[in-house]
Design a protein around this motif. Structure first.
Motif, PDB file in Angstrom:
ATOM      1  N   ASP A  72       0.824  -1.208   0.000  1.00  0.00           N
ATOM      2  CA  ASP A  72       0.000   0.000   0.000  1.00  0.00           C
ATOM      3  C   ASP A  72       0.859   1.258   0.000  1.00  0.00           C
ATOM      4  OD1 ASP A  72      -2.420  -1.214  -0.149  1.00  0.00           O
ATOM      5  OD2 ASP A  72      -2.802  -1.230   2.012  1.00  0.00           O
ATOM      6  N   TRP A  74       3.115   1.870  -1.888  1.00  0.00           N
ATOM      7  CA  TRP A  74       3.494   2.196  -3.266  1.00  0.00           C
ATOM      8  C   TRP A  74       2.423   3.002  -3.997  1.00  0.00           C
ATOM      9  CZ3 TRP A  74       5.603  -3.237  -5.070  1.00  0.00           C
ATOM     10  CH2 TRP A  74       6.783  -3.495  -4.360  1.00  0.00           C
ATOM     11  N   ARG A  75       1.344   3.331  -3.326  1.00  0.00           N
ATOM     12  CA  ARG A  75       0.301   4.108  -3.990  1.00  0.00           C
ATOM     13  C   ARG A  75       0.731   5.570  -4.069  1.00  0.00           C
ATOM     14  NH1 ARG A  75      -3.970   0.693  -4.436  1.00  0.00           N
ATOM     15  NH2 ARG A  75      -4.082  -0.993  -2.900  1.00  0.00           N
ATOM     16  N   GLY A  76       0.462   6.188  -5.202  1.00  0.00           N
ATOM     17  CA  GLY A  76       0.805   7.592  -5.359  1.00  0.00           C
ATOM     18  C   GLY A  76       2.258   7.796  -5.734  1.00  0.00           C
ATOM     19  N   ARG A  77       2.839   8.865  -5.205  1.00  0.00           N
ATOM     20  CA  ARG A  77       4.189   9.257  -5.606  1.00  0.00           C
ATOM     21  C   ARG A  77       5.263   8.277  -5.165  1.00  0.00           C
ATOM     22  NH1 ARG A  77       4.493  15.839  -4.664  1.00  0.00           N
ATOM     23  NH2 ARG A  77       2.812  16.391  -6.126  1.00  0.00           N
ATOM     24  N   ALA A  79       5.237   5.153  -5.497  1.00  0.00           N
ATOM     25  CA  ALA A  79       5.231   3.939  -6.318  1.00  0.00           C
ATOM     26  C   ALA A  79       6.488   3.836  -7.165  1.00  0.00           C
ATOM     27  CB  ALA A  79       4.006   3.932  -7.221  1.00  0.00           C
TER      28      ALA A  79
END
Length: 330
Positions: A72, A74-77, A79
């Motif tokens: 989780d 890794w979500r958004g910036r 990642a």
């Protein structure tokens, strides 16, 4: 000095799982391993070594173990730009996380990758994903058959749930190499019997005996439903009793008594995976190519079995040269 810095980084990676390989690059790649060590680590080490050889700007590479990292995050910036899953479990973990990160799946069977792709399509998931298959292409396998047992006309093989959809492709490849395939498909009833714990693995001895009586050579197809540890022994025993060579898909099966095999090592998979990843990272965005079979491969021959069957088989180096000849399609 730069060379020694890479050597030290490589040694640290082997010693400390999950360590980040940092180098002067902009791309961020995560190698997500199904398990720590073994073939998975060999793929990772080979990936990094090949990236060092090819890349002008070497990407930052993290090595993580599936189940030991919070995806989780890794979500958004945060990642990564690309995730390389190593093994089926890592591919499944990454898929279940449903994170919009382009993914390259390696050390995975074609059927497993295609199943994930079908699930993604059904769920409307559009995250880019491709694969480097674990299996060899059928044409290469039947060219190997032709080179190792040139007089063979009838080839026996048993297919199961993971391989039965390859009937047309397998048949076409065999016919192109002058071999008539004699195929048996594990029926649903036999498969249910196997699941129920049948002691003889869907009566493997009887099935192998039936097909062996009509075959000049037998091909061990990498289908986990067909070739369990017990049934794999039945295949070798049945073939040995009738003086029929068996061609497999791993060095270990050759050591167990198969005449030969064409296969890709974890190091070869890692090498090609790095090439695919670097090609994808060259553009401003990630541009993943279609799934492919291995282009690097090895062969193994059991000389004791060859002598027992009175077969004169070329040595491994000559077989590799023949199989890599330009006129032989991949």
């Amino acid at each position: 000095m730069r060379h020694w810095r890479f050597v030290i980084c490589g040694l640290l990676l082997c010693a400390y799982p999950g360590l980040t390989f940092s180098a002067p690059g902009e791309a961020h790649v995560v190698l997500l391993l199904s398990e720590e060590g073994g073939a998975y680590r060999e793929v990772a080490d080979s990936f990094i070594a090949r990236a060092q050889q090819l890349a002008k700007k070497i990407p930052d590479v993290d090595i993580k173990q599936a189940g030991a990292v919070a995806l989780d995050a890794w979500r958004g910036r945060a990642a990564p730009q690309l995730v390389v899953t190593v093994g089926t479990r890592a591919a499944q973990v990454m898929f279940d996380a449903n994170i919009a990160v382009p993914t390259l799946r390696v050390l995975i069977a074609r059927k497993a990758h295609e199943s994930l792709q079908a699930q993604a399509k059904g769920a409307g998931i559009k995250t880019a994903a491709t694969a480097l298959y674990l299996e060899q292409p059928w044409l290469r396998q039947f060219e190997f058959v032709r080179r190792v047992v040139p007089k063979a006309k009838h080839l026996g093989a048993i297919l199961g749930p993971a391989s039965q959809h390859d009937v047309v492709e397998l048949t076409n490849a065999a016919m192109q190499r002058g071999v008539i395939p004699l195929l048996r498909i594990l029926t649903a009833q036999q498969e249910d019997s196997k699941r129920a714990g049948a002691t003889r693995d869907w009566d493997a001895g009887t099935v192998f005996k039936d097909i062996a009586e009509q075959s000049d050579v037998m091909l061990a197809v990498p289908d986990p439903t067909v070739l369990t540890p017990n049934s794999a022994k039945w295949l070798l025993y049945t073939a040995y009793q009738r003086g029929i060579p068996v061609l497999g898909f791993s060095r270990s099966y050759v050591s167990a008594g198969a005449l030969g095999a064409v296969y890709s090592t974890p190091a070869q998979i890692g090498q090609q995976a790095a090439e695919i990843a670097l090609d994808a990272l060259q553009d401003a965005g990630i541009n993943l190519a279609a799934a492919v079979y291995p282009k690097y491969f090895s062969v193994a021959i059991n000389r004791s079995v060859a002598r027992s069957l009175r077969l004169e088989v070329p040595d491994e180096a000559e077989l590799l040269r023949q199989l890599n000849a330009p006129e032989v399609p991949p």
